[in-house]
Design an enzyme around this catalytic site. Sequence first.
Site, PDB file in Angstrom:
ATOM      1  N   ARG A  80     -27.726   8.349 -79.833  1.00 24.26           N
ATOM      2  CA  ARG A  80     -27.411   9.261 -79.892  1.00 24.26           C
ATOM      3  C   ARG A  80     -27.338   9.622 -77.819  1.00 24.26           C
ATOM      4  NH1 ARG A  80     -30.701  13.842 -81.943  1.00 24.26           N
ATOM      5  NH2 ARG A  80     -32.416  13.662 -80.301  1.00 24.26           N
ATOM      6  N   LYS A 182     -26.677  15.647 -75.867  1.00 24.54           N
ATOM      7  CA  LYS A 182     -28.343  15.940 -75.100  1.00 24.54           C
ATOM      8  C   LYS A 182     -27.778  15.991 -73.712  1.00 24.54           C
ATOM      9  CE  LYS A 182     -33.149  16.282 -77.042  1.00 24.54           C
ATOM     10  NZ  LYS A 182     -32.805  17.569 -77.796  1.00 24.54           N
ATOM     11  N   GLU A 218     -28.042  27.239 -83.698  1.00 23.17           N
ATOM     12  CA  GLU A 218     -28.736  26.451 -83.448  1.00 23.17           C
ATOM     13  C   GLU A 218     -29.770  27.699 -83.301  1.00 23.17           C
ATOM     14  OE1 GLU A 218     -29.492  23.396 -82.241  1.00 23.17           O
ATOM     15  OE2 GLU A 218     -27.884  22.813 -81.279  1.00 23.17           O
TER      16      GLU A 218
HETATM   17  C1  LIG Z   1     -33.144  17.964 -79.117  1.00 19.41           C
HETATM   18  C2  LIG Z   1     -31.857  19.257 -79.526  1.00 19.41           C
HETATM   19  C3  LIG Z   1     -31.906  19.147 -80.842  1.00 19.41           C
HETATM   20  C4  LIG Z   1     -32.792  18.659 -81.904  1.00 19.41           C
HETATM   21  O1  LIG Z   1     -32.687  16.951 -82.271  1.00 19.41           O
HETATM   22  P1  LIG Z   1     -33.997  16.160 -82.678  1.00 19.41           P
HETATM   23  O2  LIG Z   1     -33.721  14.996 -82.279  1.00 19.41           O
HETATM   24  O3  LIG Z   1     -34.289  16.695 -83.930  1.00 19.41           O
HETATM   25  O4  LIG Z   1     -35.388  16.134 -81.735  1.00 19.41           O
HETATM   26  C5  LIG Z   1     -32.488  20.387 -81.405  1.00 19.41           C
HETATM   27  N1  LIG Z   1     -30.821  21.106 -80.750  1.00 19.41           N
HETATM   28  C6  LIG Z   1     -30.739  20.973 -79.262  1.00 19.41           C
HETATM   29  C7  LIG Z   1     -29.817  21.291 -78.562  1.00 19.41           C
HETATM   30  C8  LIG Z   1     -31.605  19.704 -79.107  1.00 19.41           C
HETATM   31  O5  LIG Z   1     -31.290  19.366 -77.781  1.00 19.41           O
END
Ligand SMILES: *Cc1c(COP(=O)(O)O)cnc(C)c1O
Length: 339
Positions: A80, A182, A218
């Site tokens: 990722r 991210k 989200e």
């Molecule tokens: C990091 C994140 C998540 C959770 O992802 P994981 O891989 O489960 O830690 C969910 N939503 C957003 C906006 C994120 O930045």
Amino acid sequence: MVEIDWNNLGFSYIKTPFRYLAHWKNGEWSEGQMTEDNTLHISEGSTALHYGQQCFEGMKAYRCKDGSINLFRPQENARRFQISATRLMMPVIPEEMFLEAVEKVVRFNKAYCPPYESGATLYIRPLLIGVGDAIGVNPAPEYIFTVFCTPVGAYFKGGLKPTNFIVSDYDRAAPAGTGAVKVGGNYAASLMPGKEAKAKSYSDCIYLDPATHTKIEEVGAANFFGITKDNCFITPLSPSILPSITKYSLLYLAEHRLGLKTLEGDVYLDKLDQFKEAGACGTAAVISPIGGIQTKDDFHVFYSETEVGPLTKQLYDELVGIQFGDIEAPEGWITKVNV
Ligand SMILES: *Cc1c(COP(=O)(O)O)cnc(C)c1O
């Protein structure tokens, strides 16, 4: 001996002794170094400062009953991280380099990985930033890749407790923007809606799909899931949602360990009645049961505002049991840190 009250840790920065640092210049990565300096000295022209050219990851190291330390699907974070870097025109970190950096940081700071009994974990933060002398809107000439860690407390002390959320009028990401990667910019955009939700005593806000504002996307910085009355585990599918590794792990566990049906699809705000349980999931939030959701004209309660639903609890126990090494993990999910 490290003097930390492991049972009363929150989610805040505690300086640990070592971090990993590598520099990209002239088309290649330098040899990564472990350093004790927790400050970065970068050009005022760094694109990370002006134009948000940066991405990050969030992972945890889990101390097992036998004292060993687990990483949970770190290869998924490595992949990722590459996707995020590519979207923002940054050089990718080879998977082996990412994994080596993460493992080194945990090994060097192992005294800060909380004991099994505390339920606390060592939170790991890989970071890639555009640096170097620049001023125009262009990809940076240089990059820094750093990984640090800090011990964080168990998200729930004394059992899973549902909390309430409010639907936001704001969007965190655009329909074809950077919601699926991210990057810090998404978080900068979420600070005000989050603050407004918390001022109204909600845990955080719920973001709807930015194109039509009819579907849940989200839950703050976590993904949403719901379990329908006929036992289907559903999570939203959209190009502006961050693909949570926890969410994909739960989809697998719901199907293969709990025997639920699973579906990635639309979660319409006016069809919340189909769910008997709902929750938020992510590395930091683990699984957080959702008590109720405040919409414009309705407060919708799922299972209960005070008690966690049985299937949410089962999923939580399964996931956390795997992470801490108490329950057998699906093939390839656990990487032992060689401490
Ligand atoms: C990091 C994140 C998540 C959770 O992802 P994981 O891989 O489960 O830690 C969910 N939503 C957003 C906006 C994120 O930045």
